[in-house]
Write a protein that holds these residues in place. Structure first.
Motif, PDB file in Angstrom:
ATOM      1  N   LEU A   1      34.701  33.077  41.815  1.00 57.20           N
ATOM      2  CA  LEU A   1      33.982  33.879  42.731  1.00 57.20           C
ATOM      3  C   LEU A   1      32.808  34.500  41.762  1.00 57.20           C
ATOM      4  O   LEU A   1      33.001  35.390  40.727  1.00 57.20           O
ATOM      5  N   SER A   2      31.474  34.249  42.455  1.00 53.39           N
ATOM      6  CA  SER A   2      30.484  34.883  41.670  1.00 53.39           C
ATOM      7  C   SER A   2      29.738  36.215  42.217  1.00 53.39           C
ATOM      8  O   SER A   2      29.071  36.848  41.748  1.00 53.39           O
ATOM      9  N   HIS A   3      29.828  35.946  43.617  1.00 50.76           N
ATOM     10  CA  HIS A   3      29.055  36.995  44.495  1.00 50.76           C
ATOM     11  C   HIS A   3      29.497  37.119  45.757  1.00 50.76           C
ATOM     12  O   HIS A   3      29.795  36.148  46.487  1.00 50.76           O
ATOM     13  N   VAL A   4      29.869  38.411  46.287  1.00 45.39           N
ATOM     14  CA  VAL A   4      30.255  38.563  47.650  1.00 45.39           C
ATOM     15  C   VAL A   4      29.557  39.861  48.240  1.00 45.39           C
ATOM     16  O   VAL A   4      29.961  39.804  49.591  1.00 45.39           O
ATOM     17  N   SER A   5      28.483  40.302  47.789  1.00 43.07           N
ATOM     18  CA  SER A   5      27.978  41.348  48.230  1.00 43.07           C
ATOM     19  C   SER A   5      28.747  42.723  48.126  1.00 43.07           C
ATOM     20  O   SER A   5      29.802  42.556  48.133  1.00 43.07           O
ATOM     21  N   ASN A   6      28.055  43.934  48.509  1.00 42.28           N
ATOM     22  CA  ASN A   6      28.736  45.137  48.365  1.00 42.28           C
ATOM     23  C   ASN A   6      29.362  45.580  49.484  1.00 42.28           C
ATOM     24  O   ASN A   6      29.912  46.695  49.741  1.00 42.28           O
ATOM     25  N   TYR A   7      29.661  44.513  50.585  1.00 43.19           N
ATOM     26  CA  TYR A   7      30.748  44.948  51.649  1.00 43.19           C
ATOM     27  C   TYR A   7      31.862  44.617  51.173  1.00 43.19           C
ATOM     28  O   TYR A   7      33.033  44.984  51.850  1.00 43.19           O
ATOM     29  N   PHE A   8      32.305  44.305  50.126  1.00 44.49           N
ATOM     30  CA  PHE A   8      33.602  43.947  49.633  1.00 44.49           C
ATOM     31  C   PHE A   8      33.891  44.335  48.216  1.00 44.49           C
ATOM     32  O   PHE A   8      33.028  44.553  47.450  1.00 44.49           O
ATOM     33  N   ALA A   9      35.086  44.672  47.904  1.00 47.04           N
ATOM     34  CA  ALA A   9      35.578  44.936  46.566  1.00 47.04           C
ATOM     35  C   ALA A   9      36.109  43.537  46.030  1.00 47.04           C
ATOM     36  O   ALA A   9      36.540  42.647  46.855  1.00 47.04           O
ATOM     37  N   THR A  10      35.924  43.744  44.577  1.00 43.89           N
ATOM     38  CA  THR A  10      36.781  42.391  43.789  1.00 43.89           C
ATOM     39  C   THR A  10      37.495  43.145  42.565  1.00 43.89           C
ATOM     40  O   THR A  10      37.285  44.271  42.169  1.00 43.89           O
ATOM     41  N   PRO A  11      38.368  42.283  42.076  1.00 41.94           N
ATOM     42  CA  PRO A  11      39.171  42.778  41.221  1.00 41.94           C
ATOM     43  C   PRO A  11      38.465  43.025  39.711  1.00 41.94           C
ATOM     44  O   PRO A  11      38.843  44.114  39.041  1.00 41.94           O
ATOM     45  N   PRO A  12      37.708  42.061  39.357  1.00 46.72           N
ATOM     46  CA  PRO A  12      36.833  42.666  38.281  1.00 46.72           C
ATOM     47  C   PRO A  12      35.808  43.664  38.481  1.00 46.72           C
ATOM     48  O   PRO A  12      35.841  44.595  37.374  1.00 46.72           O
ATOM     49  N   GLN A  13      35.508  44.055  39.567  1.00 50.82           N
ATOM     50  CA  GLN A  13      34.601  45.327  39.775  1.00 50.82           C
ATOM     51  C   GLN A  13      35.753  46.536  39.742  1.00 50.82           C
ATOM     52  O   GLN A  13      35.013  47.388  38.762  1.00 50.82           O
ATOM     53  N   LEU A  14      36.652  46.409  40.265  1.00 51.43           N
ATOM     54  CA  LEU A  14      37.612  47.497  40.103  1.00 51.43           C
ATOM     55  C   LEU A  14      38.231  47.717  38.600  1.00 51.43           C
ATOM     56  O   LEU A  14      38.284  48.858  38.099  1.00 51.43           O
ATOM     57  N   ALA A  15      38.433  46.903  37.891  1.00 51.56           N
ATOM     58  CA  ALA A  15      38.904  46.719  36.604  1.00 51.56           C
ATOM     59  C   ALA A  15      37.735  47.157  35.828  1.00 51.56           C
ATOM     60  O   ALA A  15      38.227  48.353  34.599  1.00 51.56           O
TER      61      ALA A  15
END
Length: 411
Positions: free
Chosen positions: A72-86
């Protein structure tokens, strides 16, 4: 692809002329080495200006890019992702924010400082219109960060600057004179990298913290060049034993992948609210996964401690060269400024490149050294040999230039 001989023409024809001449056409890197299109190897002691923390093509970096790009490379800032939270949790822990800290992700150091500028405005409101920054500091080239940058020659073509920023000397006396209850924030580089790796006076950061707290202003520390272990601490402010209200990071946290962040402490963490700031690409899973992997490797491999040890080795190696050109070494860890007695830094950089070493002239009298955090004895020894040759080349040229020439008539 252009032939190696044509690349300078391609640069002149196709690239915006907003920077100086390119010094080489680099095509490959591994560890602390890079190779140009002609196959010449260079020891890279600049690391993309303190960016490539793990050097070039480190397996951890390569694996993180490939694995996350395939997921998963990009989803916009409408969503959170595990790498972002980590990554956010890791940055909070390393910076020591405590649970109340928050992280905003952007794509560069300039974006991180733009976010910090807006944080200062939110804190100040109409009652605190003043923002202080230091003379000769560098915070970026966007309009907001350029206003913070204390270099008038950079600002002059783009006047008028955004209003409200005042630049002061880097002294405790200047802090005491400038800070009052109308100041929203003070921006500080703990080491002025673009000014020539210039250290702040002893006690400056402690005084800045005490005075900003007394007057209700934010203390915002720009750790873009000094962060991610480069100075022998995770962040340079930690050397002073203070807690700022916010720091900005970029460069070394991504190890070569574009990413930046604003990290807040305490009450400053509640200033942004929905709609006050954003970024389409900021915090995307690809960038945050790579940065988290880079910081994990820095931590697991003991590279913060390595930066402290190798920095002392480099300083000792420069001193051992005994060059009359060298006046001093500044900075901390693996962010080093070699101060020269004559304004010949560009000539030293050119001579170093001829001898297979990449360093940088921060100004006419300073050589900036910022190698990967992974370097060891072999790289330090190779650096010393090449740097010594470069200094000798320039010293010989200076002696020749200043030696009176005997004419044939008088011989």
């Amino acid at each position: 692809m252009s032939d190696a001989m044509d690349w300078q023409a391609d640069v002149g024809r196709d690239l915006m002329q907003s920077t100086g001449a390119r010094l080489a056409l680099l095509v490959r890197g591994e560890g602390a080495s890079v190779w140009d299109a002609d196959g010449k190897r260079y020891l890279d002691f600049l690391a993309g200006i303190a960016v490539n923390s793990l050097g070039h093509a480190h397996p951890v970096f390569v694996d993180a890019v490939a694995t996350q790009a395939a997921t998963l490379s990009h989803v916009s800032n409408y969503f959170a992702t595990p790498p972002q939270l980590a990554l956010a949790a890791r940055l909070k822990r390393l910076a020591g924010t405590g649970p109340e800290g928050r992280v905003y992700f952007g794509n560069s150091g300039a974006e991180a400082n733009e976010a910090a500028f807006k944080l200062a405005r939110l804190h100040g409101g109409a009652e605190r219109p003043r923002i202080l920054a230091l003379r000769d500091a560098f915070h970026g080239r966007t309009m907001g960060t350029l206003a913070l940058t204390g270099k008038p020659y950079m600002q002059e073509p783009f006047q008028p600057m955004p209003a409200g920023v005042e630049h002061i000397d880097s002294t405790v006396e200047a802090l005491e004179a400038a800070l009052d209850d109308r100041v929203a924030a003070l921006f500080v580089e703990p080491i002025k990298g673009e000014a020539g790796v210039v250290d702040l006076p002893d006690g400056f950061l402690q005084a800045a913290r005490e005075l900003t707290a007394r007057h209700g202003a934010l203390l915002i520390v720009d750790e873009i060049q000094t962060g991610a272990g480069r100075t022998g601490e995770w962040f340079a402010f930690q050397r002073a034993g203070i807690t700022p209200d916010a720091i900005t990071v970029a460069k070394g946290i991504g190890g070569g992948f574009p990413i930046g962040a604003l990290i807040t402490f305490g009450a400053a963490s509640g200033l942004f609210y929905p709609g006050t700031h954003g970024s389409t690409f900021g915090g995307n899973p690809l960038g945050t996964a790579v940065a988290d992997a880079v910081l994990t490797e820095i931590e697991d491999a003991g590279l913060v401690e390595n930066a402290a040890v190798r920095g002392e080795q480099i300083r000792a190696a420069v001193a051992a060269l005994g060059s009359d050109l060298v006046a001093e070494c500044r900075g901390a860890g693996l962010l080093i400024g070699v101060g020269l007695r004559h304004p010949v830094a560009p000539a030293v950089v050119a001579a170093a490149q001829e001898h297979g070493l990449i360093v940088n002239a921060a100004n006419d009298t300073t050589i900036r050294i910022a190698p990967p955090l992974t370097i060891g004895d072999v790289e330090v020894d190779e650096f010393a040999e090449a740097f010594g040759k470069a200094l000798a080349t320039v010293t010989d040229a200076l002696l020749l230039e200043n030696t009176p020439q005997t004419s044939e008539a008088s011989a």
